[in-house]
Design an enzyme around this catalytic site. Sequence first.
Site, PDB file in Angstrom:
ATOM      1  N   GLY A  51       0.889  -1.302  -0.222  1.00  0.00           N
ATOM      2  CA  GLY A  51       0.030  -0.036  -0.053  1.00  0.00           C
ATOM      3  C   GLY A  51       0.784   1.272   0.070  1.00  0.00           C
ATOM      4  O   GLY A  51       0.357   2.454   0.465  1.00  0.00           O
ATOM      5  N   SER A  88       2.826   4.384 -15.348  1.00  0.00           N
ATOM      6  CA  SER A  88       1.353   5.188 -16.034  1.00  0.00           C
ATOM      7  C   SER A  88       0.176   5.274 -15.130  1.00  0.00           C
ATOM      8  O   SER A  88      -0.058   4.292 -14.511  1.00  0.00           O
ATOM      9  CB  SER A  88       1.198   4.411 -17.387  1.00  0.00           C
ATOM     10  OG  SER A  88       2.302   4.378 -18.300  1.00  0.00           O
ATOM     11  N   ASN A 107       1.451   2.990  -2.633  1.00  0.00           N
ATOM     12  CA  ASN A 107       0.674   4.140  -3.447  1.00  0.00           C
ATOM     13  C   ASN A 107      -0.347   4.756  -2.656  1.00  0.00           C
ATOM     14  O   ASN A 107      -0.826   5.901  -2.811  1.00  0.00           O
ATOM     15  CB  ASN A 107       0.482   3.461  -4.562  1.00  0.00           C
ATOM     16  CG  ASN A 107       1.638   3.556  -5.616  1.00  0.00           C
ATOM     17  OD1 ASN A 107       1.832   4.602  -6.165  1.00  0.00           O
ATOM     18  ND2 ASN A 107       2.399   2.619  -6.033  1.00  0.00           N
ATOM     19  N   THR A 163       9.091   5.183  -6.496  1.00  0.00           N
ATOM     20  CA  THR A 163       9.442   6.550  -6.251  1.00  0.00           C
ATOM     21  C   THR A 163       8.676   7.732  -6.932  1.00  0.00           C
ATOM     22  O   THR A 163       8.342   8.512  -6.345  1.00  0.00           O
ATOM     23  CB  THR A 163      10.956   7.056  -6.034  1.00  0.00           C
ATOM     24  OG1 THR A 163      11.623   7.022  -7.192  1.00  0.00           O
ATOM     25  CG2 THR A 163      11.601   6.170  -4.911  1.00  0.00           C
ATOM     26  N   LEU A 179      -7.339  -4.648 -20.657  1.00  0.00           N
ATOM     27  CA  LEU A 179      -6.151  -4.896 -19.369  1.00  0.00           C
ATOM     28  C   LEU A 179      -5.383  -3.817 -19.688  1.00  0.00           C
ATOM     29  O   LEU A 179      -4.536  -3.754 -20.589  1.00  0.00           O
ATOM     30  CB  LEU A 179      -5.925  -6.404 -19.253  1.00  0.00           C
ATOM     31  CG  LEU A 179      -5.038  -6.453 -18.280  1.00  0.00           C
ATOM     32  CD1 LEU A 179      -5.453  -6.377 -16.784  1.00  0.00           C
ATOM     33  CD2 LEU A 179      -4.125  -7.847 -18.422  1.00  0.00           C
ATOM     34  N   ASP A 180      -5.226  -3.011 -18.468  1.00  0.00           N
ATOM     35  CA  ASP A 180      -4.210  -2.001 -18.679  1.00  0.00           C
ATOM     36  C   ASP A 180      -4.269  -1.003 -20.108  1.00  0.00           C
ATOM     37  O   ASP A 180      -3.221  -0.520 -20.488  1.00  0.00           O
ATOM     38  CB  ASP A 180      -2.769  -2.607 -18.592  1.00  0.00           C
ATOM     39  CG  ASP A 180      -2.462  -3.220 -17.359  1.00  0.00           C
ATOM     40  OD1 ASP A 180      -3.114  -2.791 -16.168  1.00  0.00           O
ATOM     41  OD2 ASP A 180      -1.801  -4.078 -17.049  1.00  0.00           O
ATOM     42  N   THR A 228     -10.699   0.787 -18.183  1.00  0.00           N
ATOM     43  CA  THR A 228     -11.525   0.219 -19.326  1.00  0.00           C
ATOM     44  C   THR A 228     -11.483  -1.196 -19.294  1.00  0.00           C
ATOM     45  O   THR A 228     -10.978  -1.960 -18.604  1.00  0.00           O
ATOM     46  CB  THR A 228     -11.486   0.899 -20.546  1.00  0.00           C
ATOM     47  OG1 THR A 228     -10.132   0.434 -20.990  1.00  0.00           O
ATOM     48  CG2 THR A 228     -11.584   2.397 -20.647  1.00  0.00           C
ATOM     49  N   HIS A 244      -0.050   1.693 -13.138  1.00  0.00           N
ATOM     50  CA  HIS A 244       0.549   0.221 -13.792  1.00  0.00           C
ATOM     51  C   HIS A 244       2.237   0.879 -13.975  1.00  0.00           C
ATOM     52  O   HIS A 244       2.621   1.702 -14.267  1.00  0.00           O
ATOM     53  CB  HIS A 244       0.125   0.170 -14.978  1.00  0.00           C
ATOM     54  CG  HIS A 244       0.759  -1.333 -15.649  1.00  0.00           C
ATOM     55  ND1 HIS A 244       0.377  -2.522 -15.354  1.00  0.00           N
ATOM     56  CD2 HIS A 244       1.437  -1.382 -16.838  1.00  0.00           C
ATOM     57  CE1 HIS A 244       1.084  -3.310 -16.045  1.00  0.00           C
ATOM     58  NE2 HIS A 244       1.842  -2.572 -16.831  1.00  0.00           N
ATOM     59  N   ASN A 250      -6.079   3.590 -12.194  1.00  0.00           N
ATOM     60  CA  ASN A 250      -5.136   2.501 -12.054  1.00  0.00           C
ATOM     61  C   ASN A 250      -3.771   2.887 -12.196  1.00  0.00           C
ATOM     62  O   ASN A 250      -3.411   3.931 -13.149  1.00  0.00           O
ATOM     63  CB  ASN A 250      -5.410   1.168 -12.853  1.00  0.00           C
ATOM     64  CG  ASN A 250      -4.443  -0.007 -12.320  1.00  0.00           C
ATOM     65  OD1 ASN A 250      -4.279  -0.235 -11.140  1.00  0.00           O
ATOM     66  ND2 ASN A 250      -3.832  -0.682 -13.214  1.00  0.00           N
ATOM     67  N   ARG A 257     -15.840 -15.105 -10.152  1.00  0.00           N
ATOM     68  CA  ARG A 257     -15.724 -13.786 -10.182  1.00  0.00           C
ATOM     69  C   ARG A 257     -16.658 -12.918 -10.128  1.00  0.00           C
ATOM     70  O   ARG A 257     -16.449 -11.706  -9.544  1.00  0.00           O
ATOM     71  CB  ARG A 257     -14.921 -13.403 -11.533  1.00  0.00           C
ATOM     72  CG  ARG A 257     -13.240 -13.833 -11.583  1.00  0.00           C
ATOM     73  CD  ARG A 257     -12.846 -13.388 -13.015  1.00  0.00           C
ATOM     74  NE  ARG A 257     -11.319 -14.063 -13.175  1.00  0.00           N
ATOM     75  CZ  ARG A 257     -10.475 -13.662 -12.742  1.00  0.00           C
ATOM     76  NH1 ARG A 257     -10.244 -12.414 -12.071  1.00  0.00           N
ATOM     77  NH2 ARG A 257      -9.193 -14.155 -12.528  1.00  0.00           N
ATOM     78  N   LEU A 309     -10.518  -7.435 -13.294  1.00  0.00           N
ATOM     79  CA  LEU A 309     -11.854  -7.142 -13.257  1.00  0.00           C
ATOM     80  C   LEU A 309     -12.467  -7.479 -14.425  1.00  0.00           C
ATOM     81  O   LEU A 309     -11.948  -7.294 -15.385  1.00  0.00           O
ATOM     82  CB  LEU A 309     -11.975  -5.622 -12.788  1.00  0.00           C
ATOM     83  CG  LEU A 309     -10.993  -5.282 -11.362  1.00  0.00           C
ATOM     84  CD1 LEU A 309     -10.912  -3.864 -11.324  1.00  0.00           C
ATOM     85  CD2 LEU A 309     -11.972  -5.987 -10.255  1.00  0.00           C
TER      86      LEU A 309
HETATM   87  C1  GAR Z   1       3.222  -0.810  -7.668  1.00  0.00           C
HETATM   88  O1  GAR Z   1       4.152  -0.952  -8.129  1.00  0.00           O
HETATM   89  C2  GAR Z   1       2.005  -0.797  -8.758  1.00  0.00           C
HETATM   90  O2  GAR Z   1       2.409   0.031  -9.810  1.00  0.00           O
HETATM   91  C3  GAR Z   1       1.999  -2.171  -9.093  1.00  0.00           C
HETATM   92  O3  GAR Z   1       1.921  -2.780  -7.677  1.00  0.00           O
HETATM   93  C4  GAR Z   1       2.853  -2.064  -7.084  1.00  0.00           C
HETATM   94  C5  GAR Z   1       1.989  -1.876  -5.712  1.00  0.00           C
HETATM   95  O4  GAR Z   1       2.915  -1.283  -4.594  1.00  0.00           O
HETATM   96  N1  GAR Z   1       0.608  -2.439  -9.837  1.00  0.00           N
HETATM   97  C6  GAR Z   1       0.377  -3.390 -10.734  1.00  0.00           C
HETATM   98  O5  GAR Z   1       1.439  -4.177 -10.844  1.00  0.00           O
HETATM   99  C7  GAR Z   1      -0.944  -3.448 -11.333  1.00  0.00           C
HETATM  100  N2  GAR Z   1      -0.858  -4.330 -12.248  1.00  0.00           N
HETATM  101  P1  GAR Z   1       2.221  -0.660  -3.517  1.00  0.00           P
HETATM  102  O6  GAR Z   1       1.259  -1.635  -2.758  1.00  0.00           O
HETATM  103  O7  GAR Z   1       3.435  -0.340  -2.325  1.00  0.00           O
HETATM  104  O8  GAR Z   1       1.358   0.593  -3.750  1.00  0.00           O
END
Ligand code: GAR
Length: 196
Positions: free
Chosen positions: A12, A136, A14, A172, A144-145, A141, A109, A107, A65, A93
């Site tokens: 978590g 990014s 982000n 970072t 996917l990504d 939508t 990515h 999201n 799902r 999803l």
């Molecule tokens: C992040 O690097 C995010 O971009 C990635 O998971 C990590 C989560 O880190 N997301 C994906 O790969 C989505 N397909 P965090 O839990 O420390 O935020």
Amino acid sequence: MKRVAILISGGGSNMVALAESMAGDHPARPVLVLSNVPGAGGLARAEAMGIPTEVVDHRDFKSDRQAFESELISKIDEYAPDILALAGFMRILTPLFIDHYAGRMLNIHPSLLPKYRGLDTHARAIAAGDAEAGCSVHEVTAELDGGPILGQARVPVLSGDTPEALAARVLTMEHRLYPAVLRRFAAGDRTLVTLP
Ligand code: GAR
């Protein structure tokens, strides 16, 4: 004030960056952190920040799902969010969920989309010999990504980089990019954010 629900599966970081950014004259506030993983590190971090948390464990729904997503929707909608921010939420999803939140779900990515959708983005960028990598933020939508890109941040790929070293450098930038995009999005502005 816009109400923001943040969905996580892991540490978590982000989510913390987003939640900390929503203060002062920011047009949004965090109202919920939800995880599909009981015990995800981000849940304790959210609780420490005083943000309500919920868990919907996808394993309780086996391979159904639709049932999982129906439960997600009903839990999330108890908090009446205006915006959903996926932040390391590692479930694919279906349209049931995506259509319900169309136009209000973001999201992050860890690649310079449209390159490297899916998993193992950093290893793939290194294997391809890319000179730069990054992250990014996009609207979610059914593809996917694949939704419209609202922000991108770049970092160099250094010689001898491991996927872990590159991931840390990108992360970072994720912590700067996602709050910047969310702030604009919450104010109704979808113009592209580019960093640095
Ligand atoms: C992040 O690097 C995010 O971009 C990635 O998971 C990590 C989560 O880190 N997301 C994906 O790969 C989505 N397909 P965090 O839990 O420390 O935020």
